[in-house]
Scaffold this motif. Structure first.
Motif, PDB file in Angstrom:
ATOM      1  N   ALA A  99      23.578  -8.815  15.343  1.00  9.92           N
ATOM      2  CA  ALA A  99      25.084  -8.720  14.991  1.00  9.92           C
ATOM      3  C   ALA A  99      25.446  -7.831  16.445  1.00  9.92           C
ATOM      4  O   ALA A  99      26.654  -8.210  15.842  1.00  9.92           O
ATOM      5  CB  ALA A  99      24.260  -7.882  14.338  1.00  9.92           C
ATOM      6  N   ALA A 100      25.102  -7.523  17.362  1.00  9.87           N
ATOM      7  CA  ALA A 100      25.962  -6.653  18.330  1.00  9.87           C
ATOM      8  C   ALA A 100      26.283  -8.100  19.221  1.00  9.87           C
ATOM      9  O   ALA A 100      27.045  -8.047  19.985  1.00  9.87           O
ATOM     10  CB  ALA A 100      25.704  -5.954  19.252  1.00  9.87           C
ATOM     11  N   GLY A 101      25.792  -9.779  19.357  1.00 11.34           N
ATOM     12  CA  GLY A 101      26.258 -10.437  19.885  1.00 11.34           C
ATOM     13  C   GLY A 101      25.861 -10.041  21.337  1.00 11.34           C
ATOM     14  O   GLY A 101      26.285 -10.550  22.200  1.00 11.34           O
ATOM     15  N   ALA A 102      25.137  -9.993  20.989  1.00 12.22           N
ATOM     16  CA  ALA A 102      24.301  -8.880  23.108  1.00 12.22           C
ATOM     17  C   ALA A 102      23.344  -8.449  22.985  1.00 12.22           C
ATOM     18  O   ALA A 102      22.538  -7.711  22.346  1.00 12.22           O
ATOM     19  CB  ALA A 102      25.158  -8.248  23.869  1.00 12.22           C
TER      20      ALA A 102
ATOM     21  N   SER B 129      24.746 -19.251  14.957  1.00 10.95           N
ATOM     22  CA  SER B 129      23.871 -18.681  16.008  1.00 10.95           C
ATOM     23  C   SER B 129      24.072 -17.234  16.604  1.00 10.95           C
ATOM     24  O   SER B 129      25.150 -16.440  16.364  1.00 10.95           O
ATOM     25  CB  SER B 129      24.356 -19.197  17.310  1.00 10.95           C
ATOM     26  OG  SER B 129      23.795 -20.623  16.797  1.00 10.95           O
ATOM     27  N   ASP B 130      22.786 -16.184  16.787  1.00  9.03           N
ATOM     28  CA  ASP B 130      23.231 -14.784  17.340  1.00  9.03           C
ATOM     29  C   ASP B 130      22.600 -15.165  18.718  1.00  9.03           C
ATOM     30  O   ASP B 130      21.614 -15.463  18.649  1.00  9.03           O
ATOM     31  CB  ASP B 130      22.723 -13.984  16.655  1.00  9.03           C
ATOM     32  CG  ASP B 130      20.786 -14.184  15.856  1.00  9.03           C
ATOM     33  OD1 ASP B 130      20.731 -14.209  17.286  1.00  9.03           O
ATOM     34  OD2 ASP B 130      20.406 -14.405  15.519  1.00  9.03           O
ATOM     35  N   VAL B 131      23.504 -14.151  20.121  1.00  7.09           N
ATOM     36  CA  VAL B 131      23.360 -14.650  21.150  1.00  7.09           C
ATOM     37  C   VAL B 131      21.282 -13.731  20.962  1.00  7.09           C
ATOM     38  O   VAL B 131      20.511 -14.124  22.533  1.00  7.09           O
ATOM     39  CB  VAL B 131      24.065 -13.796  22.000  1.00  7.09           C
ATOM     40  CG1 VAL B 131      25.361 -14.820  21.882  1.00  7.09           C
ATOM     41  CG2 VAL B 131      23.770 -12.238  21.601  1.00  7.09           C
ATOM     42  N   ALA B 132      21.169 -12.929  20.520  1.00  6.08           N
ATOM     43  CA  ALA B 132      19.582 -12.293  20.937  1.00  6.08           C
ATOM     44  C   ALA B 132      18.452 -13.276  20.856  1.00  6.08           C
ATOM     45  O   ALA B 132      17.392 -12.894  21.428  1.00  6.08           O
ATOM     46  CB  ALA B 132      19.299 -11.224  19.498  1.00  6.08           C
TER      47      ALA B 132
ATOM     48  N   ASP C 111      30.462  -2.353   9.375  1.00  9.95           N
ATOM     49  CA  ASP C 111      30.188  -2.753  10.691  1.00  9.95           C
ATOM     50  C   ASP C 111      29.346  -3.640  10.872  1.00  9.95           C
ATOM     51  O   ASP C 111      28.644  -3.036   9.418  1.00  9.95           O
ATOM     52  CB  ASP C 111      30.165  -1.379  11.284  1.00  9.95           C
ATOM     53  CG  ASP C 111      29.849  -1.077  12.307  1.00  9.95           C
ATOM     54  OD1 ASP C 111      28.406  -1.396  12.274  1.00  9.95           O
ATOM     55  OD2 ASP C 111      30.822  -1.188  13.093  1.00  9.95           O
ATOM     56  N   ARG C 112      29.267  -4.500  11.308  1.00  5.03           N
ATOM     57  CA  ARG C 112      27.916  -5.326  11.598  1.00  5.03           C
ATOM     58  C   ARG C 112      27.274  -4.497  11.522  1.00  5.03           C
ATOM     59  O   ARG C 112      25.634  -4.696  11.165  1.00  5.03           O
ATOM     60  CB  ARG C 112      27.956  -6.020  12.538  1.00  5.03           C
ATOM     61  CG  ARG C 112      29.627  -6.842  11.559  1.00  5.03           C
ATOM     62  CD  ARG C 112      30.252  -8.333  13.583  1.00  5.03           C
ATOM     63  NE  ARG C 112      28.917  -8.860  13.488  1.00  5.03           N
ATOM     64  CZ  ARG C 112      28.316 -10.305  13.348  1.00  5.03           C
ATOM     65  NH1 ARG C 112      29.346 -10.643  12.921  1.00  5.03           N
ATOM     66  NH2 ARG C 112      28.109 -10.907  13.780  1.00  5.03           N
ATOM     67  N   LEU C 113      26.379  -3.918  12.476  1.00  9.81           N
ATOM     68  CA  LEU C 113      25.665  -3.440  12.751  1.00  9.81           C
ATOM     69  C   LEU C 113      24.652  -1.925  12.333  1.00  9.81           C
ATOM     70  O   LEU C 113      24.128  -1.839  11.513  1.00  9.81           O
ATOM     71  CB  LEU C 113      25.817  -2.050  14.131  1.00  9.81           C
ATOM     72  CG  LEU C 113      25.711  -3.240  15.363  1.00  9.81           C
ATOM     73  CD1 LEU C 113      26.036  -2.213  16.694  1.00  9.81           C
ATOM     74  CD2 LEU C 113      24.581  -3.876  15.974  1.00  9.81           C
ATOM     75  N   VAL C 114      26.162  -1.699  11.272  1.00  6.60           N
ATOM     76  CA  VAL C 114      25.302  -0.530  10.057  1.00  6.60           C
ATOM     77  C   VAL C 114      24.646  -1.824   9.233  1.00  6.60           C
ATOM     78  O   VAL C 114      23.676  -1.600   7.843  1.00  6.60           O
ATOM     79  CB  VAL C 114      26.878   0.069   9.461  1.00  6.60           C
ATOM     80  CG1 VAL C 114      26.683   0.862   7.616  1.00  6.60           C
ATOM     81  CG2 VAL C 114      27.385   1.062  10.468  1.00  6.60           C
ATOM     82  N   ALA C 115      25.571  -3.132   8.726  1.00  4.18           N
ATOM     83  CA  ALA C 115      25.419  -4.028   7.572  1.00  4.18           C
ATOM     84  C   ALA C 115      24.053  -4.179   7.461  1.00  4.18           C
ATOM     85  O   ALA C 115      22.832  -4.529   6.955  1.00  4.18           O
ATOM     86  CB  ALA C 115      26.133  -4.927   7.164  1.00  4.18           C
ATOM     87  N   THR C 116      23.262  -4.474   9.110  1.00  2.00           N
ATOM     88  CA  THR C 116      22.392  -5.274   9.204  1.00  2.00           C
ATOM     89  C   THR C 116      21.135  -4.224   8.961  1.00  2.00           C
ATOM     90  O   THR C 116      19.654  -4.893   8.900  1.00  2.00           O
ATOM     91  CB  THR C 116      22.066  -5.773  10.668  1.00  2.00           C
ATOM     92  OG1 THR C 116      23.636  -6.879  11.096  1.00  2.00           O
ATOM     93  CG2 THR C 116      20.999  -6.257  11.281  1.00  2.00           C
TER      94      THR C 116
ATOM     95  N   VAL D 222      23.900   3.951  13.231  1.00  2.00           N
ATOM     96  CA  VAL D 222      24.314   3.056  14.309  1.00  2.00           C
ATOM     97  C   VAL D 222      25.236   3.246  15.007  1.00  2.00           C
ATOM     98  O   VAL D 222      26.018   2.369  13.780  1.00  2.00           O
ATOM     99  CB  VAL D 222      23.027   1.544  13.955  1.00  2.00           C
ATOM    100  CG1 VAL D 222      23.151   0.673  14.427  1.00  2.00           C
ATOM    101  CG2 VAL D 222      22.214   1.931  12.503  1.00  2.00           C
ATOM    102  N   GLU D 223      25.557   2.590  16.506  1.00  2.00           N
ATOM    103  CA  GLU D 223      26.387   2.225  17.253  1.00  2.00           C
ATOM    104  C   GLU D 223      26.655   1.145  18.222  1.00  2.00           C
ATOM    105  O   GLU D 223      24.941   1.387  18.928  1.00  2.00           O
ATOM    106  CB  GLU D 223      27.545   3.662  17.316  1.00  2.00           C
ATOM    107  CG  GLU D 223      26.536   4.045  17.493  1.00  2.00           C
ATOM    108  CD  GLU D 223      27.139   5.636  17.991  1.00  2.00           C
ATOM    109  OE1 GLU D 223      28.841   6.075  17.513  1.00  2.00           O
ATOM    110  OE2 GLU D 223      26.931   6.668  18.554  1.00  2.00           O
ATOM    111  N   LYS D 224      27.478   0.921  18.728  1.00  2.00           N
ATOM    112  CA  LYS D 224      27.439   0.331  20.228  1.00  2.00           C
ATOM    113  C   LYS D 224      28.089   0.878  20.947  1.00  2.00           C
ATOM    114  O   LYS D 224      29.183   1.164  21.009  1.00  2.00           O
ATOM    115  CB  LYS D 224      27.840  -1.671  19.424  1.00  2.00           C
ATOM    116  CG  LYS D 224      27.908  -2.048  20.993  1.00  2.00           C
ATOM    117  CD  LYS D 224      28.602  -3.484  20.508  1.00  2.00           C
ATOM    118  CE  LYS D 224      28.512  -4.075  22.288  1.00  2.00           C
ATOM    119  NZ  LYS D 224      29.176  -5.873  21.435  1.00  2.00           N
ATOM    120  N   THR D 225      27.227   0.700  21.919  1.00  2.00           N
ATOM    121  CA  THR D 225      27.648   1.494  23.830  1.00  2.00           C
ATOM    122  C   THR D 225      28.152   1.120  24.749  1.00  2.00           C
ATOM    123  O   THR D 225      27.923  -0.254  24.583  1.00  2.00           O
ATOM    124  CB  THR D 225      27.302   2.724  23.836  1.00  2.00           C
ATOM    125  OG1 THR D 225      25.606   2.703  24.607  1.00  2.00           O
ATOM    126  CG2 THR D 225      26.944   4.300  22.568  1.00  2.00           C
TER     127      THR D 225
END
Length: 295
Positions: free
Chosen positions: A157-160, A38-41, A85-90, A116-119
């Motif tokens: 992918a970020a889980g948030a 599952s993903d939280v989105a 990286d999960r974000l990069v792959a997605t 693509v990056e998560k801050t």
């Protein structure tokens, strides 16, 4: 019915070959069927996928476009990613437009993000140039759905549920595909953009025997999800129903056990669909199909 070639494992090539800094001639590896993650989105009550070491594969969600009675909507499938990286792959999967399920497609023009990056407070995507600032050949509704395709995928992918911010040449971009970015792009309500039923397992191309657990998400009348198995000629050879955990306000998980021990080996299609109390007056049920092989 023609079945696809055997699926191969996806890895860093898929993710990195489509982003800036890598060659355009990298082979496009296809992802393998994935576990029911599952993903939280889109499922606030679920636990996001556990991050794996870079040398181990992990499942990441990607959203693609499919046809429904309500028009084009988003369906989710999972990619197996290792060494990336999960974000990069997605993001790479969305812009490459190579879903495993042939019923799905992407609305994104071919290309690649610069990064693509998560801050701490956002997911930041950098455009390589101004190509994706405007909608190009996309109609306004298509552009809005394409943006949601990206937002849902990256948030999963970020889980948030972080806003997606867009930059160009290091500065905030005003639009993405002609859609105003503002302070950040947010996920639209699920019932506005997601298909009302989605099969997670069995994944496209899965081999099964004896019995298997079918899972997915839905928003169906009285939480009822009908399912069936069709043979290679389209004849229904097995059917049943599952109950989701809820309905009306969003998509909820559903699961059911399917016993195929009495069916001969061969190629089949698993179908899940929403209940349609209107008898077709509302456009008919939404469905999702997965081709499987019984061994």
């Amino acid at each position: 019915m023609t079945f696809p070639r055997p699926l191969t494992a996806a890895g860093a090539v898929l993710a990195l070959g489509l982003l800036a800094g890598c060659g355009d001639d990298e082979p496009a590896a296809r992802p393998t069927p994935s576990p029911a993650t599952s993903d939280v989105a889109t499922e606030s009550s679920s636990t996001p996928p556990t991050a794996s070491p870079s040398d181990q594969a992990s499942a990441v969600p990607a959203y693609y476009v499919g046809e429904t009675p309500q028009g084009d909507r988003l369906y989710r499938e999972f990619l197996q990613v290792a060494g990336a990286d999960r974000l990069v792959a997605t993001a790479a999967a969305i812009t490459s437009g190579d879903p495993v399920d042939p019923d799905y497609r992407t609305l994104w023009p071919k290309g690649r993000f610069a990064s693509v990056e998560k801050t701490a407070d956002a997911i930041v995507v950098a455009l390589p140039d101004d190509t994706w600032v405007s909608a190009g050949s996309l109609k306004p509704a298509q552009a809005r759905l394409a943006v949601q395709q990206l937002v849902y995928s990256l948030q999963g992918a970020a889980g948030a549920r972080l806003p997606v911010r867009v930059t160009l040449d290091g500065e905030p971009a005003a639009t993405l595909l002609g859609v105003p970015v503002g302070d950040g792009l947010s996920a639209a309500p699920e019932l506005d953009v997601l298909a009302l039923v989605n099969v997670t397992e069995p994944a496209e191309g899965t081999a099964v025997s004896g019995s298997f657990t079918a899972t997915g998400r839905s928003s169906s009348f009285e939480a009822t999800v009908a399912w069936e198995i069709q043979d290679a000629d389209g004849k229904v050879v097995l059917e049943g129903s599952a109950m989701a955990e809820g309905w009306i306000d969003k998509l909820y998980p559903w699961t059911t056990e399917v016993d195929v021990s009495e069916l001969p080996p061969g190629d089949y299609t698993f179908v899940a669909r929403t209940d349609d109390p209107s008898g077709g007056e509302g456009g008919g049920p939404t469905e999702d199909t997965k081709r499987i092989t019984i061994t």
